[in-house]
Design a protein around this motif. Structure first.
Motif, mmCIF file in Angstrom:
data_model
loop_
_atom_site.group_PDB
_atom_site.id
_atom_site.type_symbol
_atom_site.label_atom_id
_atom_site.label_comp_id
_atom_site.label_asym_id
_atom_site.label_seq_id
_atom_site.Cartn_x
_atom_site.Cartn_y
_atom_site.Cartn_z
ATOM 1 N N PHE A 152 0.840 -1.199 0.000
ATOM 2 C CA PHE A 152 0.000 0.000 0.000
ATOM 3 C C PHE A 152 0.872 1.244 0.000
ATOM 4 O O PHE A 152 1.820 1.363 0.765
ATOM 5 C CB PHE A 152 -0.903 0.028 1.244
ATOM 6 C CG PHE A 152 -2.045 -0.946 1.195
ATOM 7 C CD1 PHE A 152 -3.215 -0.634 0.511
ATOM 8 C CD2 PHE A 152 -1.952 -2.174 1.825
ATOM 9 C CE1 PHE A 152 -4.267 -1.529 0.464
ATOM 10 C CE2 PHE A 152 -2.998 -3.077 1.787
ATOM 11 C CZ PHE A 152 -4.163 -2.754 1.105
ATOM 12 N N ASP A 153 0.540 2.181 -0.875
ATOM 13 C CA ASP A 153 1.177 3.494 -0.863
ATOM 14 C C ASP A 153 0.240 4.560 -0.316
ATOM 15 O O ASP A 153 0.685 5.624 0.102
ATOM 16 C CB ASP A 153 1.609 3.891 -2.276
ATOM 17 C CG ASP A 153 2.695 2.983 -2.821
ATOM 18 O OD1 ASP A 153 3.570 2.587 -2.026
ATOM 19 O OD2 ASP A 153 2.660 2.655 -4.022
ATOM 20 N N SER A 154 -1.063 4.257 -0.311
ATOM 21 C CA SER A 154 -2.055 5.241 0.123
ATOM 22 C C SER A 154 -3.333 4.516 0.519
ATOM 23 O O SER A 154 -3.690 3.492 -0.091
ATOM 24 C CB SER A 154 -2.357 6.223 -1.015
ATOM 25 O OG SER A 154 -3.533 6.960 -0.752
ATOM 26 N N PRO A 155 -4.064 5.037 1.504
ATOM 27 C CA PRO A 155 -5.375 4.461 1.830
ATOM 28 C C PRO A 155 -6.339 4.509 0.652
ATOM 29 O O PRO A 155 -7.321 3.759 0.630
ATOM 30 C CB PRO A 155 -5.868 5.348 2.988
ATOM 31 C CG PRO A 155 -4.633 5.895 3.604
ATOM 32 C CD PRO A 155 -3.675 6.096 2.464
ATOM 33 N N LEU A 156 -6.080 5.371 -0.327
ATOM 34 C CA LEU A 156 -6.957 5.461 -1.491
ATOM 35 C C LEU A 156 -6.980 4.154 -2.272
ATOM 36 O O LEU A 156 -7.922 3.907 -3.040
ATOM 37 C CB LEU A 156 -6.521 6.606 -2.401
ATOM 38 C CG LEU A 156 -6.626 8.018 -1.796
ATOM 39 C CD1 LEU A 156 -6.089 9.064 -2.764
ATOM 40 C CD2 LEU A 156 -8.073 8.332 -1.430
ATOM 41 N N GLN A 157 -5.955 3.321 -2.097
ATOM 42 C CA GLN A 157 -5.939 2.038 -2.780
ATOM 43 C C GLN A 157 -7.032 1.099 -2.280
ATOM 44 O O GLN A 157 -7.325 0.082 -2.922
ATOM 45 C CB GLN A 157 -4.571 1.370 -2.610
ATOM 46 C CG GLN A 157 -3.463 2.027 -3.409
ATOM 47 C CD GLN A 157 -2.106 1.413 -3.126
ATOM 48 O OE1 GLN A 157 -1.241 2.044 -2.544
ATOM 49 N NE2 GLN A 157 -1.914 0.175 -3.538
ATOM 50 N N LEU A 158 -7.627 1.429 -1.147
ATOM 51 C CA LEU A 158 -8.745 0.628 -0.655
ATOM 52 C C LEU A 158 -9.988 0.816 -1.512
ATOM 53 O O LEU A 158 -10.906 -0.015 -1.479
ATOM 54 C CB LEU A 158 -9.069 1.003 0.801
ATOM 55 C CG LEU A 158 -8.038 0.617 1.854
ATOM 56 C CD1 LEU A 158 -8.444 1.178 3.210
ATOM 57 C CD2 LEU A 158 -7.872 -0.893 1.930
ATOM 58 N N ALA A 159 -10.044 1.906 -2.265
ATOM 59 C CA ALA A 159 -11.212 2.209 -3.098
ATOM 60 C C ALA A 159 -11.222 1.282 -4.308
ATOM 61 O O ALA A 159 -10.786 1.625 -5.402
ATOM 62 C CB ALA A 159 -11.184 3.669 -3.530
ATOM 63 N N HIS A 160 -11.713 0.097 -4.104
ATOM 64 C CA HIS A 160 -11.706 -0.944 -5.132
ATOM 65 C C HIS A 160 -12.988 -1.762 -4.964
ATOM 66 O O HIS A 160 -13.530 -1.869 -3.857
ATOM 67 C CB HIS A 160 -10.464 -1.831 -4.954
ATOM 68 C CG HIS A 160 -10.300 -2.861 -6.018
ATOM 69 N ND1 HIS A 160 -10.919 -4.084 -5.969
ATOM 70 C CD2 HIS A 160 -9.581 -2.854 -7.175
ATOM 71 C CE1 HIS A 160 -10.596 -4.790 -7.045
ATOM 72 N NE2 HIS A 160 -9.779 -4.062 -7.779
#
Length: 508
Positions: A152-160
């Motif tokens: 993970f580089d950012s919590p935004l990667q959870l948006a999947h």
């Protein structure tokens, strides 16, 4: 994905535990030159070996799941697990014994477990188990590739879309309540939720997503390497050495040399080793000290409970014990409250008893037996401190013996020939924060992209691996952490973990 910039031809790995060895194998497979520095005289880290009086005692984890991750590490250098190890599938995976005198053998084969549950708790609970197993499999498929085996580089990667699927499966509810939707028998609920303790969170407060650990234990299968758990790091180290890795044992890292934001050399108490990149696997405080900085977090890190471990080499055994036996006390919720809130020792303990000689008699002298008892206890931030444990340890050992003799193992005290006791004093001496080998707890703010990252700002060519960073605590996740650290250096060139691990090895 952010990767290490600049030259990365020679990587020095600090620590020859499972995370460091996994990183080494994956880096070697990508054509990197690898040097592994280890302070002990042999590989293993937490998964060490103590030989005493003819007994071969594993000093770390005793439960091995997800053998596909081991296979993946060996495959990176063109080998198979079977080239180095014999993995024996345990059946039952566990034997659960309860305070009311009942017991349940936990099988990872679905039909066998359904039949066992029906005999144990009735047909309605067996139907509930069948539904629970399907849910656990779905939960694993959604989580593994996206949220566990991932950098993970950012919590935004959870948006999947997988996040939506996880929510639809109830992954953001509470673990105990979700398990209770499938099985109402309290004893069964314990069997499928006690694993939350590995994550450092009581089942009543843990996210249901953590049931993925129950999947690993009760569906994917539990294994044991012939020769003991230490055979795993030994086999991995031998494979890495044959693939070209250089191992420097008995050397402690004293500092990292830097030029600007790059680490240029790892300095030990015996030599200076130039490097293009470094993988640090010690516990977080040691790694941060070497790097000269700790990331700022809005809240201090919370640590998992610790454990007291009693190693007992005996002149007899107790046939009712399986390879792994979970001895549940009558108390449950109050036990977790003591471990995580009030900092008291368990007033009615639940214990993991491992009898490795049930599967591999060669671990003890002929006619002798080996037993490993794990008693969860508060970490030193919540409960007794190191000074108190110096006096408390021997007393608690006597209390454990009395409890074990009352339950499963009458006459244990008189049967012991070789003994070792490990308490938070020992974990602290090994450099584990809060006196716990289980590192940072898996609370929501310390999970996934919110867990301490394996990249630390201010250093562009250092990567962390181990249970304190992504993805977390446990043998499978530590193996993944080594692979993820390697990916930070080589880029995402590796095959991801299979959604359905194929069982392998012989059965016991």
């Amino acid at each position: 994905m952010i990767t290490v910039k600049g030259p990365v031809d020679h990587v020095v790995i600090v620590g020859a535990g499972l995370a460091g060895l996994a990183a080494a194998l994956h880096l070697l497979g990508a054509g990197r030159r690898v040097t592994v520095v280890e302070r002990e005289a042999a590989p293993g880290g937490r998964a060490g070996l103590l030989e005493s009086g003819g007994f071969r005692i594993d000093t770390g984890p005793t439960v091995l799941t997800m053998p596909d991750l081991v296979e993946e590490a060996f495959a990176a250098v063109g080998e198979r697990t079977s080239d180095r190890l014999e993995l024996i599938r345990l059946d039952p995976a566990y034997r659960a014994r309860f305070a009311d005198g009942s017991q349940l053998d936990v099988h990872t084969d679905g039909a066998a477990m359904e039949a066992a549950v029906e005999q144990f708790a009735g047909s309605r609970q067996a139907v509930g188990y069948r539904r629970l197993r399907i849910w656990l499999e779905r939960l694993y498929r959604v989580q593994m590739r996206r949220f566990i085996d991932a950098n993970f580089d950012s919590p935004l990667q959870l948006a999947h879309p997988d996040l939506v699927r996880l929510a639809a499966l109830g992954g953001f509810g509470r673990l105990d309540a979700r398990i209770g939707r499938f099985v109402s028998d309290e004893r069964l609920r314990r069997v499928f939720s006690f694993q939350a303790l590995y994550a450092g969170v009581p089942p009543a407060r843990a996210l249901a997503a953590y049931a993925v650990i129950a999947y690993m234990d009760t569906v994917a299968g539990v294994y044991f390497p012939r020769g003991g758990m230490h055979a795993l790091p030994r086999g991995m180290a031998d494979a890495a050495a044959d693939a070209g890795a250089s191992f420097r044992y008995g050397r402690s890292v004293t500092r990292l040399e830097r030029s600007g934001d790059r680490v240029t050399a790892v300095v030990t108490d015996q030599e200076r080793i130039p490097c293009d990149a470094v993988v640090l696997t010690p516990d977080l405080p040691i790694s941060y000290r070497l790097l000269g900085r700790a990331p700022h977090r809005p809240l201090p890190l919370r640590h998992s409970p610790s454990a007291v471990i009693l190693h007992a080499g005996t002149d007899r055994t107790w046939p009712d014990l399986a390879h792994h036996t979970i001895s549940f006390g009558a108390a449950w919720k109050s036990t977790f409250h003591e471990l995580t809130r009030t900092g008291e020792l368990m007033s009615d303990p639940s214990l993991l008893i491992t009898r490795p000689t049930a599967t591999d008699p060669s671990l003890a002298p002929p006619g002798k037996h080996l037993h490993y008892v794990l008693a969860p206890c508060p970490n030193t931030e919540v409960g007794p401190g190191v000074r108190e444990w110096h006096e408390l340890g021997p007393r608690y050992r006597d209390e454990l013996l009395a409890e074990l003799e009352r339950r499963e193992m009458p006459g244990l005290g008189a049967a012991i020939e070789e003994e070792g006791l490990v308490t938070p004093v020992d974990w602290t001496a090994q450099g584990h924060a809060a006196g716990t080998p289980f590192s940072v707890a898996h609370t929501f703010p310390q999970t996934g992209p919110f867990r301490p990252r394996n990249l630390v700002r201010g250093t562009v060519n250092a990567v962390l691996a181990g249970c304190g960073t992504t993805p977390g605590v446990g043998v499978p996740t530590v193996l993944i952490s080594g692979k993820l650290a390697a990916e930070r250096i080589t880029g995402p060139r590796f095959t991801r973990a299979a959604p359905h691990p194929a069982p392998g090895g012989t059965s016991a």
